[in-house]
Design a protein around this motif. Structure first.
Motif: not given
Length: 487
Positions: A376-386
């Protein structure tokens, strides 16, 4: 001859005394203590000199001076005291004829207006006792008190008599802080007392004390660096509250900087931002409120660092950016060539262009493992949840890689990856199929599936590498390439 004279005197003398009248005033005297008063006795229609005699009915002196003339006699009291209470007899003699009259002398004292005490320091919600005192009243058993609160007559206790004072009490609980008037009315209920001297009253204002409340600040908000800021604190209370301020310090602590209703900040900087506390206090308590001050300013103390991981065309260039600004700055990466500037990437962005790859495949057998790669393109760094949509726990990954091991048929279902940062979020849904493993699988299928699966994995990995190579050329920030790891 002698008998004739006796008969004449027997009839003539009574006729001579019958015309005499004795006037005595006042007959029911009510004298004020300390006054100069008198009693007057007059015998009328006597042609001879009249002899007057004054005497008390009670066994005590007259406490007065007698002044007589041929026309009248006066008993003068130069200074009325309680000793003058008595029944006085005046006797008047004209030759052998005597007349007498009586007068009752009573005294009273009601010299001063009532005095109210206890109203100066009433406390809201606490029982209070007001005292109404009348001094030097006589006779005190005839005094009556009334308390009037505003325009309402309120019940009171029976008066209490002391040596020189008579007191009445009013007990109540102040229910509000508004200023109200209270009146104490004292009446001396004696017969014959003039109406203008019968009643005295006093009215005072009750002052109710209460702790500070409704504390509020003004002036807080958002200002620019370099401007001036005035914070004001207001509150209700009695006595009038005093104010003190505490301002932000290092490590989130507060320090007391000023005593007063207003605090003035000149030429503010980013360090002046934070939570300010105003405390209003008096002898009954204190109350504190907070005001948030936000300072906006351009980026300062900007630091940029770069490191080249792989010094070749297909390598990755890591760039770190640190700057002090409010609101948070939005860094932009640009390329300058031949005097022209081209924006390559805007670093601060919500998640976008999110993609999910399942390796080796979304179709697997029981007991196999699956690696899920999220980009994914994003800033600030994302939180990624499955998350498994039909039940199951959430799994967090710092780099977008998830490894599911030893799958079973229960792991079949809909899955969702949620990529979130402070600016927004993006989700991707996909389905994983876990096929049951038969005890006697057909050998011909295994011979073909394994090579096909290997080729699929190689093709997927090649696709990811090509995607990252293109992303680097475009100058965008995104998650690093998928690195399988247990989560």
């Amino acid at each position: 001859m002698v008998l004739t004279l006796a008969v004449i005197l027997h009839f003539i003398l009574p006729l001579a005394g019958a015309g005499l009248s004795l006037q005595f005033s006042p007959k029911n005297a009510l004298f004020k203590l300390g006054d100069r008063q008198q009693l007057t006795c007059i015998l009328r229609d006597c042609e001879e000199d009249v002899k007057y005699i004054w005497k008390p009915l009670e066994d005590k002196p007259l406490y007065g001076n007698v002044i007589s003339s041929p026309a009248e006699s006066k008993l003068i009291f130069s200074n009325i005291t309680k000793n003058h209470e008595n029944t006085i007899i005046c006797e008047a003699r004209c030759k052998d004829v005597s007349r007498q009259a009586r007068a009752r002398v009573n005294v009273y004292s009601f010299p001063k207006d009532p005095v109210i005490s206890g109203h100066e320091r009433l406390v809201l919600g606490k029982e209070a006792i007001l005292t109404c005192k009348v001094s030097n009243v006589y006779p005190e058993e005839y005094i009556k008190f009334e308390w009037i609160l505003g325009d309402e007559l309120v019940p009171t206790q029976d008066p209490k008599n002391n040596m020189e004072t008579t007191e009445s009490f009013y007990t109540f609980i102040p229910q509000n802080e508004s200023v109200r008037n209270v009146t104490c009315r004292a009446s001396l209920e004696l017969d014959g007392l003039p109406s203008d001297q019968r009643t005295r009253e006093t009215t005072v204002s009750m002052h109710v004390l209460y702790a500070p409340r409704s504390v509020r600040t003004s002036g807080a908000g958002t200002v620019q660096v370099g401007s001036n800021l005035s914070l004001t604190c207001e509150a209700e209370g009695n006595p009038k509250p005093e104010f003190s301020w505490r301002t932000p310090k290092h490590a989130g602590q507060l320090e007391e900087v000023k005593v007063g209703r207003e605090i003035l900040l000149l030429n503010v900087s980013l360090s002046d931002a934070g939570i300010y506390e105003c405390t209003a206090s008096n002898e009954l308590g204190r109350q504190t409120v907070m005001a948030t001050v936000t300072i906006h300013g351009p980026p300062v103390d900007t630091v940029i660092s770069m490191s080249l991981n792989e010094p070749k065309e297909q390598g990755f260039l890591n760039k770190s950016y640190l700057s002090n600004s409010v609101p948070k700055s939005r860094p932009v990466l640009s390329k300058v060539r031949n005097g022209s500037e081209t924006e390559l990437a805007s670093v601060e962005t919500p998640p976008r262009n999110t993609s999910v790859q399942v390796l080796p495949s979304k179709w697997v057998h029981e007991g196999e493992n699956i690696t899920i790669c999220c980009n994914s393109v994003s800033f600030p760094p994302p939180a990624i949840v499955l998350r498994k949509l039909d039940g199951g726990r959430d799994i967090y990954s710092p780099n977008g890689t998830f490894l599911l091991v030893n799958l079973t048929a229960n792991d079949t279902g809909q899955y969702q990856v949620n990529v979130t940062n402070a600016l927004g979020y993006e989700t991707k849904n996909f389905t994983i199929h876990v096929m049951e493993t038969f005890t006697s699988p057909l050998p011909t299928w295994n011979d073909y599936i394994i090579p096909a699966t290997g080729l699929g994995v190689l093709a997927s990995v090649a696709g990811i590498l090509e995607y990252l190579r293109r992303a680097k050329r475009k100058g965008i920030y995104e998650l690093s390439k998928c690195r399988p790891g247990t989560v």
